[in-house]
Design a protein around this motif. Sequence first.
Motif, PDB file in Angstrom:
ATOM      1  N   ASP A 150      24.100  40.470 -63.963  1.00  0.00           N
ATOM      2  CA  ASP A 150      23.771  40.770 -65.349  1.00  0.00           C
ATOM      3  C   ASP A 150      24.069  39.526 -66.186  1.00  0.00           C
ATOM      4  O   ASP A 150      25.014  38.784 -65.890  1.00  0.00           O
ATOM      5  N   ASP A 207      27.731  39.109 -67.383  1.00  0.00           N
ATOM      6  CA  ASP A 207      28.722  38.684 -66.387  1.00  0.00           C
ATOM      7  C   ASP A 207      28.650  37.177 -66.140  1.00  0.00           C
ATOM      8  O   ASP A 207      29.681  36.507 -66.022  1.00  0.00           O
ATOM      9  N   LYS A 222      34.349  42.967 -60.787  1.00  0.00           N
ATOM     10  CA  LYS A 222      33.888  44.072 -61.636  1.00  0.00           C
ATOM     11  C   LYS A 222      32.379  44.022 -61.887  1.00  0.00           C
ATOM     12  O   LYS A 222      31.829  44.926 -62.518  1.00  0.00           O
ATOM     13  N   ALA A 223      31.714  42.964 -61.430  1.00  0.00           N
ATOM     14  CA  ALA A 223      30.293  42.790 -61.733  1.00  0.00           C
ATOM     15  C   ALA A 223      29.455  43.902 -61.116  1.00  0.00           C
ATOM     16  O   ALA A 223      29.655  44.285 -59.960  1.00  0.00           O
ATOM     17  N   GLN A 224      28.512  44.416 -61.914  1.00  0.00           N
ATOM     18  CA  GLN A 224      27.547  45.404 -61.446  1.00  0.00           C
ATOM     19  C   GLN A 224      26.222  44.680 -61.217  1.00  0.00           C
ATOM     20  O   GLN A 224      25.606  44.201 -62.155  1.00  0.00           O
TER      21      GLN A 224
END
Length: 641
Positions: free
Chosen positions: A466, A469, A451-453
């Motif tokens: 980020d 995260d 799910k990490a952006q």
Amino acid sequence: MVEESSLARLSPTPEYSGALAKEYTLDIPRIPSLELPLRVSSKPQSVRKAVQMCGGLQHVKEALNERRGLEDAQKGLELYLNEGKDAHGSDQFFNEHPIIGKRVPFRDESVILKIQVPQGTMARFGGDVKQALASLNSKEVRVTPVAIVNNTIKFREMSDFQIRLDNVPSAKDFKNSFGSLEWGNFKKYVESVPDNDSRPFENISKMTVNRSEKCPSNDFQLPPPPRFSMVGLPLLYKYTTNPFAKREANGTTEVSSTYIRNYQQFVHDVAEGTSIPVKPHELLQKDFATAQATGVYPGTKKESKFYESLLECVEILKRLFEERSVWVKRHLDGIVPKNIYHTIKVALALVSYRFTTGPWRNTYIRLGVDPRSSPEYAKYQTEYFKIERKMLKSPVASKNIPRPPPPVFESDAPGDIDSRFKFNGRQIPWYFMLQIDLLTDEPNIREVFDKAQFLPQANELTGWFDELDLAKIRRIVKYELGCMVQGNFAFNKYKLKYYKSMLYVKESMITGQKKDTEGDIDMAELNHDKQSISDTATPNDIEEAEEDEDNGVATGEADEVVLAAEEADEDDNIRVDVPEGDDEVTNNHDDDEDAADADDDEFDPKSATFQEIIERISKINSETAQRLARDLNGFIYETKM
């Protein structure tokens, strides 16, 4: 001087057939000795001055006292080159640290001989004992043992800087005022300094710069520096001889192994404009080209076949770096075959470079590959974890933490990273420096990773991730690792859900929230996060998750002691020749029993951790080990004192 253990005998010669040296009993006094880095004559005043520089006769006696405990003996004897301290115990001339002399442990006892020769012999040869004895026959020389030296103090450390200011008026004024700690002297000294001195450097400008002429000491009118060093004792350099050097019969020293440089390239900045190497170091390219032309790598011997082993190792590394652009050397140690492992540092320098800072620190990166160029390299970022000392003191932890692999081992996954380096929530990894992709076998971390952006540009602190995260990943690892060290493999699912759904790195970092008319933060959004953890979670479960700190595991910055060991590759001197009969590289650790024996041989108390030494002691005396583990907190490294 001769050794006590051997009674001198002259071997029969044609001239003295059957003649033997006179035998003496060694029922003679045992005396201590003090070897000083000074020119001390036999005159009483010279001896008295030397003893005074060591603090006086009483200090010398205490240092030579064989009944002192080990701790007291290590304090040594202080030699002040400024003639010691005055009657009040303060440094007479302000300044320097002493040189520390230590009692020599396990010294072979030596015999002091009294040699008598005919009168005028020494004068005839200018005091040269060797020439004087060579000119005489055995009947003209009388040799008598008079004492045995069984206790010696030697000074082997370097001296600190020295300065003599006893004839400098301003230095005397400074000492009489600030050195006396009396207000009246302070005031008098301060008032004697002009408010607006128009010529503050007058004396300095008149100093003689011609070194052939003596510069008057009273021209130096600055107060003395109280110390030349920031530490209270001189630095112990711990000079040691080369362990591979041996002395030949003719007195020359030769090194039994060959050493070459690896020319590993380092990048010291993660900033966007910093360029990365695309080719090996120029000098390494030159050495490699020479090896290609001659078949012998410079600095090695042809019979060592170093070049052939290097080529094989380079081919293996090229294949591995094609599959994975960023590697940790510890992972490669289990893949490179043992018989060519001694070439790995040079081979790595031919195919990779290293960052000394940032998220890829301590990894080897393929030449020409820039991990800052794409988020695809985010999975190769490194995270550091370590078990805190308070947890290591637990006997349970010592049983659960696996012993690290030997320096050279065989991976349980041929051609790939050993599975015991990976973190999956079911085993404690071999090594606590973990790349992100070695954490994703754990389902909760995989969920966060998927799910990490990623950030639009990598930075030095968090790389492509980020901060939130990374905080989630770290909290999960610290919680699960701390539980496993304590023998608990049943994790609290509510804590894990809380870590995965955190909105902020820390609760104290809540910013930009809506506030009501009283100025309080609207917690609706934050409470929604807590309520979404689980409808069945009790308030106590949520509170425990919030209050849980590190669970006995630290993260973030790398442990400097660990990094010092990992970054030992910066040492340019690499042993490349395997001595004859040494099968250390090719035959060690063939099975578990051999690995255990080799591990015993490799144990070094100077570099071992506190826990490793406690484990050693427990094999001999478990009660002593338990007492030490309970009463001591660990080691203080000299580099951090």
